[in-house]
Design a protein around this motif. Structure first.
Motif, PDB file in Angstrom:
ATOM      1  N   ASN A  20       0.834  -1.195   0.000  1.00  0.00           N
ATOM      2  CA  ASN A  20       0.000   0.000   0.000  1.00  0.00           C
ATOM      3  C   ASN A  20       0.876   1.255   0.000  1.00  0.00           C
ATOM      4  OD1 ASN A  20      -1.742   2.153   0.831  1.00  0.00           O
ATOM      5  ND2 ASN A  20      -3.149   0.626   1.672  1.00  0.00           N
ATOM      6  N   ALA A  21       0.578   2.163  -0.928  1.00  0.00           N
ATOM      7  CA  ALA A  21       1.399   3.367  -1.081  1.00  0.00           C
ATOM      8  C   ALA A  21       1.343   4.254   0.162  1.00  0.00           C
ATOM      9  CB  ALA A  21       0.935   4.147  -2.310  1.00  0.00           C
ATOM     10  N   ALA A  22       0.344   4.038   1.013  1.00  0.00           N
ATOM     11  CA  ALA A  22       0.206   4.894   2.196  1.00  0.00           C
ATOM     12  C   ALA A  22       1.017   4.392   3.395  1.00  0.00           C
ATOM     13  CB  ALA A  22      -1.271   4.996   2.576  1.00  0.00           C
ATOM     14  N   TYR A  23       1.605   3.201   3.303  1.00  0.00           N
ATOM     15  CA  TYR A  23       2.351   2.684   4.465  1.00  0.00           C
ATOM     16  C   TYR A  23       3.535   3.577   4.807  1.00  0.00           C
ATOM     17  CZ  TYR A  23      -0.113  -1.819   4.305  1.00  0.00           C
ATOM     18  OH  TYR A  23      -1.046  -2.799   4.328  1.00  0.00           O
ATOM     19  N   THR A  24       3.768   3.741   6.103  1.00  0.00           N
ATOM     20  CA  THR A  24       4.900   4.543   6.595  1.00  0.00           C
ATOM     21  C   THR A  24       6.157   3.669   6.620  1.00  0.00           C
ATOM     22  OG1 THR A  24       4.522   3.830   8.849  1.00  0.00           O
ATOM     23  CG2 THR A  24       3.327   5.812   8.129  1.00  0.00           C
ATOM     24  N   PRO A  25       7.352   4.285   6.717  1.00  0.00           N
ATOM     25  CA  PRO A  25       8.581   3.479   6.816  1.00  0.00           C
ATOM     26  C   PRO A  25       8.525   2.455   7.952  1.00  0.00           C
ATOM     27  CG  PRO A  25       9.132   5.756   6.337  1.00  0.00           C
ATOM     28  CD  PRO A  25       7.649   5.723   6.560  1.00  0.00           C
ATOM     29  N   ALA A  26       7.887   2.805   9.074  1.00  0.00           N
ATOM     30  CA  ALA A  26       7.809   1.843  10.191  1.00  0.00           C
ATOM     31  C   ALA A  26       6.998   0.617   9.770  1.00  0.00           C
ATOM     32  CB  ALA A  26       7.172   2.512  11.410  1.00  0.00           C
TER      33      ALA A  26
END
Ligand code: AMP
Length: 507
Positions: A88-94
């Protein structure tokens, strides 16, 4: 020539020999890409993967904007025998750290804008190679593709080899990687192509993300398998969809596509030449179905599926497309309604957990044998976690998620029943009914209600309007009025977030 690779063969069969036919156009007026050019690039992607050390069976993780290169990478992975793993393009680096650590890909491909943030994450997770999808002059995947000679001999793959891993949206607990085989993807897309009558004459408006089953396997694979074309849009844009309709035949969307398009002027005219509107990934309100039919004359075709199973049911192409139902099991899919406690099959008409079996079903969760055993029965039935019933005509109705079931004072309440009543009240756009902790009842029913723009809805008004139609234990103890419901990118209402927001309401 792709015969030895189960999925690649089926993705290419319809277009082979029609190299000059358009596969996609960038926007309604944008440049077109032919089948010949697309597969030529996908083959060079496959060569580039091989030269980067990606071996058959290796995972290739990608978090990138929706581009033609990402589709080429998908098909390149299939040709190279690798396992495509879009994120998902919205996932954060964490969040990306979890997925890379879990899936241990040989290659991670990212958005150039996120390279600085993600490079250390990939390094910590031991990912050997990281590339941007298409940055100029930075050794991107596109550059690697362009450096390759034409042609690639597909890596032989059989029906049970893995083609992709898609992580579930993970609204509760850790996100799980659903392992999808060549056969699961191929069989489901072929079924949908035939069921929805897709041919090489079709032009699909492709506005869904391609990190999810709906946009990747339903929209893209069906187009490829029909040898049709698509108008490729980077995301939902009502204006671009309106401009595309006169040049298109079909649209696949999530329910919010339809509610937003209904606000556009000129919809009836734009939709005139279209033959099919498909909705899925979240429930389509009957009201939306009815309004769409009134404005455009088309009955939206609603279908039901999930990451683990691809598509399970669909309303008929020719027969009655019934609002509020997800249609009948697709050919090759067995569906039964089971007791949530015992797993025993329930009689027709009763509400229980939907279980499905067929070639469409996944092979298990990546490196989670215990989770796989909890949800995939030895006889092949997958326990979907969705609650529903089959009506006397064989149509499936989804009434909620098993984990959304509310138990108040020992009684079961299916949120959908309460939501349907509230949604029918004047001035109400939609609602979400949840259970929150209650000192006396264990859980209490709470309704979160969104008024129609310009209308006023009150807690007391909603309570009194439904009091006569619902048993006391099903009636909301509180009604919260909100301007909108929290939704994820696929348009799903985030009930877990609502439960969290109102967890203290009765404490
Ligand atoms: P995902 O794995 O992210 O595609 O989510 C799958 C879930 O979305 C299913 O288990 C259902 O709960 C829900 N879903 C998909 N399509 C529909 C539909 N047409 N109506 C109601 N729920 C749906």
């Amino acid at each position: 020539m792709y015969d030895s690779n189960y999925l690649a063969h089926r993705l290419r069969r319809a277009s082979a020999g029609h190299e000059g036919r358009t596969f996609l156009t960038h926007g309604p007026d944008g440049p077109g890409v032919t089948y010949g050019a697309f597969f030529h690039n996908a083959e060079r992607m496959a060569s580039a993967l091989r030269h980067m050390g990606v071996n058959p069976g290796d995972r290739v993780a990608v978090q990138a904007p929706k581009t033609q290169e990402m589709l080429e990478l998908y098909v390149g992975c299939v040709l190279a025998g690798a396992v495509f793993l879009p994120l998902n393009a919205a996932y954060t680096p964490a969040e990306i750290r979890y997925f890379l650590g879990d899936a241990t890909p040989a290659l991670f491909v990212c958005d150039p804008a996120k390279l600085d943030a993600l490079m250390p994450v990939a390094g910590d997770c031991g990912v050997a190679t990281i590339r941007t999808i298409a940055a100029d002059g930075h050794g991107s995947l596109r550059d690697a593709r362009d450096a390759e000679a034409p042609g690639f001999d597909p890596v032989p793959r059989g029906p049970l080899d893995l083609a992709a891993i898609l992580y579930t949206s993970g609204t509760t607990g850790r996100s799980k990687g659903a392992m999808l085989t060549h056969r699961a993807l191929a069989s489901n897309s072929e079924t949908l192509r035939d069921y929805w009558r897709f041919t090489d004459q079709d032009v699909l408006i492709h506005a869904l993300p391609i990190f999810h089953t709906h946009g990747l396997f339903v929209a893209t694979n069906v187009t490829l398998m029909a040898g049709g074309s698509c108008i490729f849009l980077p995301g939902f844009d009502a204006g671009a969809i309106m401009a595309s309709m006169p040049k298109a035949t079909a649209l696949m969307g999530v329910p919010t596509f339809y509610t937003r398009l209904l606000q556009q002027d000129g919809l009836a005219k734009a939709a005139q030449g279209m033959r099919l509107f498909v909705s899925g990934s979240a429930p389509l309100l009957s009201e939306t179905h009815d309004r769409w039919r009134a404005v455009t004359g088309h009955a939206i075709l609603e279908r039901y599926g999930m990451t683990e199973t691809n598509m399970n049911t669909s309303n008929p192409y020719d027969g009655d497309r019934r609002a509020g139902t997800v249609g009948v099991p697709l050919p090759g899919v067995e569906l039964k309604i089971c007791d949530p406690e015992t797993g025993a099959e329930l009689p027709q008409g009763e509400i229980g957990v939907l279980e499905v079996r067929g070639d469409n079903v996944f092979a298990g969760y990546w490196q989670m044998p215990e989770k796989t055993a909890e949800e995939l029965r030895p006889d092949g039935f997958f326990i979907t976690g969705d609650l529903g019933l089959v009506d006397k005509d064989g149509y499936v109705h989804i009434v909620g998620r098993a984990k959304d079931l509310i138990i108040s004072g020992g009684f079961n309440i299916y949120p959908k029943e309460v939501e349907a009543l509230i949604d029918d009240l004047p001035g109400v756009l939609e609602s979400a009914v949840i259970g929150v902790p209650h000192p006396d009842f264990g859980e209490a029913v709470v309704a979160v209600v969104v008024p129609l723009p310009g209308d006023v809805v009150t807690e007391a008004g909603v309570m009194s309007a439904i009091a006569g139609d619902l048993a006391k234990f099903k009636q909301p103890k509180r009604v919260i009025i909100l301007p909108e419901l929290p939704r994820n990118t696929m348009g799903k209402v985030q009930k877990a977030a609502l439960r969290q927001d109102y967890a203290e309401l009765f404490q």
